[in-house]
Design an enzyme around this catalytic site. Structure first.
Site, PDB file in Angstrom:
ATOM      1  N   PRO A  10       0.790  -1.226   0.000  1.00  0.00           N
ATOM      2  CA  PRO A  10       0.000   0.000   0.000  1.00  0.00           C
ATOM      3  C   PRO A  10       0.825   1.280   0.000  1.00  0.00           C
ATOM      4  CG  PRO A  10      -0.125  -1.103   2.127  1.00  0.00           C
ATOM      5  CD  PRO A  10       0.518  -2.067   1.178  1.00  0.00           C
ATOM      6  N   ASN A  11       0.331   2.226  -0.765  1.00  0.00           N
ATOM      7  CA  ASN A  11       0.858   3.596  -0.863  1.00  0.00           C
ATOM      8  C   ASN A  11       2.162   3.714  -1.642  1.00  0.00           C
ATOM      9  OD1 ASN A  11      -1.297   4.765   0.721  1.00  0.00           O
ATOM     10  ND2 ASN A  11      -0.371   3.748   2.476  1.00  0.00           N
ATOM     11  N   ARG A  18       5.060  11.125  -2.358  1.00  0.00           N
ATOM     12  CA  ARG A  18       4.753  10.781  -0.969  1.00  0.00           C
ATOM     13  C   ARG A  18       5.974  11.040  -0.090  1.00  0.00           C
ATOM     14  NH1 ARG A  18       4.702   4.577   1.296  1.00  0.00           N
ATOM     15  NH2 ARG A  18       3.884   5.084   3.347  1.00  0.00           N
ATOM     16  N   TYR A  23      11.120   9.026   1.477  1.00  0.00           N
ATOM     17  CA  TYR A  23      11.162   7.986   0.436  1.00  0.00           C
ATOM     18  C   TYR A  23      11.861   8.409  -0.847  1.00  0.00           C
ATOM     19  CZ  TYR A  23       7.762   5.851   3.571  1.00  0.00           C
ATOM     20  OH  TYR A  23       7.151   5.299   4.678  1.00  0.00           O
ATOM     21  N   ASN A  79       8.082  -5.371  -0.484  1.00  0.00           N
ATOM     22  CA  ASN A  79       7.931  -4.177   0.342  1.00  0.00           C
ATOM     23  C   ASN A  79       6.444  -4.118   0.687  1.00  0.00           C
ATOM     24  OD1 ASN A  79       7.728  -1.758   1.629  1.00  0.00           O
ATOM     25  ND2 ASN A  79       8.946  -0.602   0.137  1.00  0.00           N
ATOM     26  N   ALA A  82       2.882  -0.516   5.024  1.00  0.00           N
ATOM     27  CA  ALA A  82       2.368  -0.539   6.401  1.00  0.00           C
ATOM     28  C   ALA A  82       1.831  -1.909   6.812  1.00  0.00           C
ATOM     29  CB  ALA A  82       1.284   0.519   6.564  1.00  0.00           C
ATOM     30  N   GLU A 103      12.438  -9.343   2.649  1.00  0.00           N
ATOM     31  CA  GLU A 103      11.654  -8.187   3.116  1.00  0.00           C
ATOM     32  C   GLU A 103      12.469  -6.923   2.835  1.00  0.00           C
ATOM     33  OE1 GLU A 103      10.817  -8.286   7.317  1.00  0.00           O
ATOM     34  OE2 GLU A 103      10.142  -6.199   7.350  1.00  0.00           O
ATOM     35  N   HIS A 105      12.549  -2.524   2.803  1.00  0.00           N
ATOM     36  CA  HIS A 105      12.000  -1.203   3.114  1.00  0.00           C
ATOM     37  C   HIS A 105      12.936  -0.138   2.565  1.00  0.00           C
ATOM     38  CE1 HIS A 105       9.037  -3.089   5.598  1.00  0.00           C
ATOM     39  NE2 HIS A 105      10.015  -3.809   6.138  1.00  0.00           N
ATOM     40  N   ARG A 112      12.697   5.007  12.860  1.00  0.00           N
ATOM     41  CA  ARG A 112      11.473   5.813  12.742  1.00  0.00           C
ATOM     42  C   ARG A 112      10.546   5.554  13.949  1.00  0.00           C
ATOM     43  NH1 ARG A 112       9.052   5.178   6.933  1.00  0.00           N
ATOM     44  NH2 ARG A 112       7.845   6.976   7.683  1.00  0.00           N
TER      45      ARG A 112
HETATM   46  C1  DQA Z   1       8.079   1.236   4.080  1.00  0.00           C
HETATM   47  C2  DQA Z   1       8.103   1.507   5.589  1.00  0.00           C
HETATM   48  C3  DQA Z   1       6.729   1.286   6.188  1.00  0.00           C
HETATM   49  O1  DQA Z   1       6.767   1.547   7.583  1.00  0.00           O
HETATM   50  C4  DQA Z   1       5.720   2.226   5.553  1.00  0.00           C
HETATM   51  O2  DQA Z   1       4.443   1.993   6.069  1.00  0.00           O
HETATM   52  C5  DQA Z   1       5.743   2.166   4.065  1.00  0.00           C
HETATM   53  C6  DQA Z   1       7.013   2.063   3.367  1.00  0.00           C
HETATM   54  C7  DQA Z   1       9.446   1.575   3.406  1.00  0.00           C
HETATM   55  O3  DQA Z   1       9.630   1.171   2.278  1.00  0.00           O
HETATM   56  O4  DQA Z   1      10.282   2.244   4.024  1.00  0.00           O
HETATM   57  O5  DQA Z   1       4.698   2.258   3.417  1.00  0.00           O
HETATM   58  O6  DQA Z   1       7.839  -0.150   3.868  1.00  0.00           O
END
Ligand code: DQA
Length: 154
Positions: A10-11, A18, A23, A79, A82, A103, A105, A112
């Site tokens: 998501p997102n 964003r 990011y 990735n 959240a 995994e 990020h 954070r």
């Molecule tokens: C994320 C870190 C997560 O905490 C966050 O909710 C994201 C992006 C990252 O790529 O740093 O959506 O996965």
């Protein structure tokens, strides 16, 4: 040639606009282009996806498990956004599918907010990467190639 599945949660479709301080300014299309190059140099075919829906991500992981069992997939770079911090269902999908999964990020989640420090993905993942910005995608593809080499009998 085996496939590497790069799965974004998501997102991540909002990359570029964003929270650029966290990011960066590259878009998801830029990340896909970077992954195409990294896959080409490591001998993988790329399958690149993004979804804002937990069930779609779960279905993709199940599909990946079947492809890995059939010998056509090297593994998954996930990735989960959240959902990393909330989804027992994704944890169970990774374990249930038996897929090799890294995994990933973009940000260093451990530097954070406290709610980002726990991951439901990590205990089901083969490896974890965080904090390399979008370059982490290329590094994770190199990591998948390294895992594939490790899995080969000497
Ligand atoms: C994320 C870190 C997560 O905490 C966050 O909710 C994201 C992006 C990252 O790529 O740093 O959506 O996965």
């Amino acid at each position: 040639m085996k496939t590497a599945l790069v799965l974004n949660g998501p997102n991540l479709n909002l990359l570029g606009t964003r929270e650029p301080a966290v990011y960066g300014s590259q878009t998801l299309a830029d990340v896909e282009a970077l992954c195409v190059k990294a896959c080409a140099s490591h001998g993988f075919k790329l399958d690149f996806r993004q979804s804002n829906h937990e069930g779609v991500l779960i279905d993709a992981i199940h599909e990946a498990g079947r492809a890995q069992a059939a010998g056509t997939l090297a593994g998954v770079i996930l990735n989960a956004g959240a959902y990393t911090h909330t989804s027992v269902a994704l944890h169970d999908a990774i374990k249930g599918a038996g897929v090799t999964l890294i995994e990933l990020h973009i940000s260093n989640v451990h530097a954070r907010e406290a709610f980002r420090h726990h991951s439901y993905i990590s205990p089901a993942a083969k490896a974890v990467m965080a904090g390399f910005g979008v370059k982490g995608y290329g590094l994770a593809i190199a990591g998948l190639a390294a895992l594939a080499e490790l899995a080969q009998p000497a």
